[in-house]
Design a protein around this motif. Structure first.
Motif, mmCIF file in Angstrom:
data_model
loop_
_atom_site.group_PDB
_atom_site.id
_atom_site.type_symbol
_atom_site.label_atom_id
_atom_site.label_comp_id
_atom_site.label_asym_id
_atom_site.label_seq_id
_atom_site.Cartn_x
_atom_site.Cartn_y
_atom_site.Cartn_z
ATOM 1 N N PRO B 169 1.127 -0.866 0.079
ATOM 2 C CA PRO B 169 0.413 -0.107 -0.049
ATOM 3 C C PRO B 169 1.046 1.635 -0.038
ATOM 4 O O PRO B 169 1.851 1.289 1.022
ATOM 5 C CB PRO B 169 -0.636 -0.191 1.289
ATOM 6 N N TYR B 170 0.316 2.274 -0.654
ATOM 7 C CA TYR B 170 0.924 3.232 -0.875
ATOM 8 C C TYR B 170 0.386 4.218 -1.257
ATOM 9 O O TYR B 170 -0.866 4.029 -1.579
ATOM 10 C CB TYR B 170 2.088 3.313 -1.687
ATOM 11 N N MET B 171 0.941 5.883 -1.350
ATOM 12 C CA MET B 171 0.230 7.038 -1.151
ATOM 13 C C MET B 171 0.389 7.681 -2.357
ATOM 14 O O MET B 171 0.942 7.683 -2.980
ATOM 15 C CB MET B 171 0.074 7.673 0.203
ATOM 16 N N ARG B 172 -1.554 8.011 -3.281
ATOM 17 C CA ARG B 172 -1.387 8.477 -5.089
ATOM 18 C C ARG B 172 -0.981 9.837 -4.992
ATOM 19 O O ARG B 172 0.355 10.323 -6.047
ATOM 20 C CB ARG B 172 -2.499 8.441 -4.812
ATOM 21 N N PRO B 173 -1.266 10.976 -3.603
ATOM 22 C CA PRO B 173 -0.617 12.413 -3.800
ATOM 23 C C PRO B 173 0.519 12.660 -4.871
ATOM 24 O O PRO B 173 0.782 13.932 -5.729
ATOM 25 C CB PRO B 173 -1.288 12.972 -3.039
ATOM 26 N N PRO B 174 1.542 12.198 -4.103
ATOM 27 C CA PRO B 174 2.653 12.481 -4.373
ATOM 28 C C PRO B 174 3.214 12.354 -5.782
ATOM 29 O O PRO B 174 3.886 12.558 -6.332
ATOM 30 C CB PRO B 174 3.736 11.747 -3.289
ATOM 31 N N LEU B 175 2.408 11.597 -6.675
ATOM 32 C CA LEU B 175 3.001 10.665 -7.988
ATOM 33 C C LEU B 175 2.663 11.758 -8.807
ATOM 34 O O LEU B 175 2.887 11.835 -9.681
ATOM 35 C CB LEU B 175 2.379 9.584 -8.151
ATOM 36 N N SER B 176 1.649 13.322 -8.370
ATOM 37 C CA SER B 176 1.395 14.023 -9.464
ATOM 38 C C SER B 176 2.495 15.610 -8.543
ATOM 39 O O SER B 176 1.290 16.499 -9.453
ATOM 40 C CB SER B 176 -0.160 14.227 -9.462
ATOM 41 N N LYS B 177 2.675 15.350 -7.858
ATOM 42 C CA LYS B 177 3.209 16.600 -7.025
ATOM 43 C C LYS B 177 4.523 15.957 -6.847
ATOM 44 O O LYS B 177 5.709 16.229 -7.480
ATOM 45 C CB LYS B 177 2.084 16.924 -5.787
ATOM 46 N N GLU B 178 4.800 16.133 -4.941
ATOM 47 C CA GLU B 178 6.250 15.879 -4.518
ATOM 48 C C GLU B 178 6.802 14.884 -5.648
ATOM 49 O O GLU B 178 8.074 15.858 -6.056
ATOM 50 C CB GLU B 178 5.842 15.320 -3.002
ATOM 51 N N LEU B 179 6.750 14.010 -6.262
ATOM 52 C CA LEU B 179 7.735 13.123 -6.553
ATOM 53 C C LEU B 179 8.235 13.508 -7.884
ATOM 54 O O LEU B 179 9.592 13.801 -8.315
ATOM 55 C CB LEU B 179 7.380 11.020 -7.418
ATOM 56 N N TRP B 180 7.616 15.059 -8.532
ATOM 57 C CA TRP B 180 7.732 15.500 -10.164
ATOM 58 C C TRP B 180 9.042 16.335 -9.350
ATOM 59 O O TRP B 180 9.789 16.784 -10.535
ATOM 60 C CB TRP B 180 6.360 15.944 -10.532
ATOM 61 N N PHE B 181 9.078 17.255 -7.843
ATOM 62 C CA PHE B 181 9.443 18.680 -7.848
ATOM 63 C C PHE B 181 11.151 17.238 -6.949
ATOM 64 O O PHE B 181 11.729 18.636 -6.357
ATOM 65 C CB PHE B 181 9.386 19.085 -6.653
#
Lengths: 137, 611
Positions: B169-181
């Motif tokens: 299990p993982y969280m999705r929001p960073p996939l379109s935000k923090e991981l890109w930064f």
């Protein structure tokens, strides 16, 4: 000076700091402290510990959850002068368990503060944390 | 578990004793002295008749009192433990009905280890579980939240998560935000990001060591959470309380949570466009989609995002930020007039679109795709109004289709208005089946029936489902929130029903450069995300310029404020625009559900002019 305009169904109001200085006269409904539906903090109204409190992170639910609960319950119920002094065995048991999972319970933590691995996970909007991303931790 | 049995043992003789007492007191006028202490002692409820004075009336009263007290004590303990007791009985019954179970199971009420049979069976090689007291279908945010909740409330609980994904299990929001930064070039491998407080963490909720191996789940002391990856639940037998997986295994359960989430929708025109186009299309949702898109962003020259909602806009901003460094063209197109057109009122949506454009994105509004073809090495998108976009890769962010395939075999109701499994206010579909997260269409006591596709809702509903699976019987009450960041200048948090078709009242403060998510965190010494050097410089320039307050006649700058969404004059949704730490007040206002005559007064509660 504040001003107001209407764009179709949407009303827009610009206010200066002075406009908002007077205290609000908006009425809020008084909260019922015994509301059965509300989420509770760490201690439930009946005095028990709320193991599901987001503030505990995942401490009560991980592999050492049982040891944590035993130690913390003992501490919570302790009436000794030095609170928790009779709970040494439980804390030792908890520590022994945690040492088996260094990834989850980094070794520099102590019993009070939430270790960053395990506990730093799951707070919901319950916490008045600074930023919305607090919903992660 | 011991407590239940112990309580039961305690109560049985007491119950017998008090009933005997009552009967005898009724029959006989006088009770002999010697008898009473025996009955009174276990009760500890009333002080026994102390020596002497055996007046009939006194005796009768005392005996009656004991009877009542004993009865009351028995009742309260029973009710309190009933839940546990029922669980135990159901568990025992289900165990005794298992084909492999020994017939003496009911008698063998070992409270600690829930499944002593497999262990006591011949020393078998580690087998995957055939029974799970708590079965969670789906391995996302809601499921994990439920697992945690169950473990916190039911000591020694054994929770089995079954997921078709290969990841824990993982969280999705960073996939379109923090991981890109992230500055880290290995981010696609580590999947780690920096939080608002500067600390780094993985998108995985917990590392592998947190979980118990599925083969050990039934025997491990103190229970745990096990995850079966790469397995899809294909069939659900509600009458028989069991599911069948894609590999043929059957697992029975006592309580089940369906948290199957959804799959990204696609545009029909793309589906019909053939393989060459499909190969160059990303439906963004999972870790592998992030990895693939990240690779594409480095290798190709042009990416087009179709969709102007949360996901589309966030990805557009994330890619737009990189566009200069990578020499990448980023195009975003959608049918609405502005970004977040279905969420923000028009004036704010337009303002947001300008900001997105400043992030380096070519935004095409009021764009409806007519057809998509692969021509001369490019994907050609033709719009209904004649515009043509030639691009290398397409990202379709046009919504989520809730995964309700199990409804058929399970005989569960699907909601025709919102999609998803229809459940009640306590997230129940059946007495032992709950649904949470994106797939749950539930009844919100305050706001009515709805289905919510946000991260915090998955956390809140998953948590609630877990509580209810362990006997809490609570309805959805704590309103979940959501947020979005669209570049360093636009950050908002929201709660409730935030639908741009509702009438809104927005109260804004005159903005200064202090009022951006970037500035807010810089001031407090924390950082939302790693900032590039160029942005830090740009920020300081803006501060200098904004010092004098501009007169209102200039173009409006919706720097920060609060927007109320109204339904029948009641506030049902609130957006906090570049205003942080005020969510509890917003939540309270929605909970109250009052009609407020002057929303400016309500806005004062937010202190929008302060940090």
């Amino acid at each position: 000076m504040s001003y107001c305009k209407q764009e179709g169904k949407d009303q827009i109001i610009f206010v200066t700091k002075e406009d908002h200085e007077a205290p609000s006269n908006a009425e809020l409904v008084e909260d019922d402290p015994n509301d059965p539906y509300e989420d509770h903090g760490l201690i439930l109204p009946n005095g028990d510990i709320n193991w599901n409190c987001p503030c505990l992170g995942g401490m009560a639910s991980g592999p050492c959850g049982q040891q944590f609960k035993d130690a913390f319950s003992c501490f919570h119920n302790s009436k000794e002068e030095v609170k928790g002094s009779e709970c040494i065995d439980f804390f030792r048991g908890m520590q022994e368990c945690m040492q088996k999972y260094p990834e989850l319970y980094p070794q520099e933590d102590d019993n009070e503060s939430a270790p960053s691995g395990e506990a730093e996970s799951f707070q919901t909007s319950n916490n008045a944390n600074k930023n919305k991303t607090s919903s992660y931790s | 578990m011991f407590k239940c049995k112990a309580a039961w043992n305690k109560l049985a003789p007491l119950a017998r004793a008090s009933s005997t007492l009552c009967r005898q007191a009724g029959k006989r006028a006088v009770l002999r002295h010697e008898r009473t202490p025996q009955f009174v002692q276990p009760a500890h409820m009333s002080s026994g008749p102390s020596g002497g004075g055996g007046e009939n009336t006194l005796y009768f009263v005392l005996v009656g009192a004991t009877c009542l007290a004993g009865g009351a004590y028995a009742y309260s303990t029973l009710v309190g433990d009933r839940e546990r007791y029922q669980q135990r009985i159901t568990e025992i019954e289900s165990r005794s009905s298992k084909p492999a179970a020994e017939p003496s199971t009911p008698a063998k009420t070992q409270p600690e280890t829930a499944a002593s049979e497999p262990a006591s069976a011949a020393a078998s090689p580690a087998v995957e579980p055939t029974h799970a007291p708590y079965l969670l279908i789906g391995g996302g945010t809601a499921s994990f939240a439920a697992a945690r909740s169950i473990r916190a409330r039911d000591p020694g609980a054994r929770v089995l998560i079954v997921t078709e994904e290969d990841d824990l299990p993982y969280m999705r929001p960073p996939l379109s935000k923090e991981l890109w930064f992230s500055d880290d070039p290995t981010v696609t491998e580590t999947l780690r990001f920096k939080q608002w407080n500067g600390k780094e963490r993985s998108i995985y909720f917990q590392p592998p060591s947190f979980y118990v191996s599925p083969t050990e789940l039934e025997s491990v002391e103190n229970g745990g959470v096990a995850v079966l990856t790469g397995r899809k639940v294909m069939h659900m037998d509600v009458r028989g309380n069991k599911v069948k997986l894609s590999d043929g295994t059957e697992i029975s359960y006592d309580k089940c949570l369906i948290a199957t989430g959804g799959i990204p929708r696609n545009l029909q025109v793309i589906e019909r466009a053939g393989d060459e186009v499909m190969k160059r299309t990303t439906l963004f949702r999972k870790i592998e989609d992030f990895k693939a898109l990240e690779k594409v962003s480095r290798e190709l020259k042009s990416i087009t995002i179709i969709g102007g909602g949360f996901l589309g806009s966030e990805l557009a901003c994330a890619l737009g930020r990189r566009s200069a460094d990578l020499g990448l063209e980023v195009v975003q197109m959608f049918p609405e007039k502005g970004n977040m057109g279905k969420v923000l009122p028009e004036y704010l949506s337009n303002w947001t679109t300008d900001k997105v454009k400043k992030e380096g994105v070519k935004v095409l509004t009021e764009a409806v795709v007519k057809n998509v073809t692969y021509k001369e090495g490019k994907v050609e998108i033709k719009l209904k109004d004649g515009r043509v976009v030639k691009t290398d890769h397409v990202v379709a962010a046009v919504g989520l289709e809730p995964s309700v395939e199990l409804a058929k075999s399970a005989g569960l109701e699907i909601d025709s208005d919102f999609g998803g499994f229809r459940v009640n206010a306590e997230l129940q579909a059946r007495s032992n089946i709950w649904v949470a997260g994106d797939a749950a269409c539930f009844y919100d006591i305050k706001l009515g029936r709805r289905r919510v596709e946000h991260h915090d809702h998955a956390v809140v509903s998953g948590r609630l489902a877990g509580e209810n699976m362990t006997g809490a019987r609570k309805p959805y009450w704590h309103q979940s929130m959501f947020w979005s960041d669209l570049g360093p200048d636009v950050g908002y948090e929201a709660i409730g029903i935030v639908d741009s078709s509702l009438p809104t009242v927005g109260v804004f403060a005159k903005a200064t450069a202090k009022d951006t998510p970037k500035a807010a965190t810089e001031q407090s010494g924390t950082g939302i995300r790693s900032e590039s050097e160029t942005e830090a410089v740009a920020g300081s320039v803006a501060v200098g310029k904004a010092a004098p307050t501009p007169p209102p006649q200039q173009k409006e700058d919706y720097g920060k404020g609060v927007i109320f969404y109204l339904r029948d004059k009641v506030v049902v949704g609130i957006v906090l625009w570049n205003v942080f730490n005020r969510m509890p007040i917003a939540r309270k206002i929605i909970k109250d559900g009052e009609e407020h005559a002057d929303l400016n007064e309500v806005a004062k509660l937010f202190n929008i002019h302060e940090e």
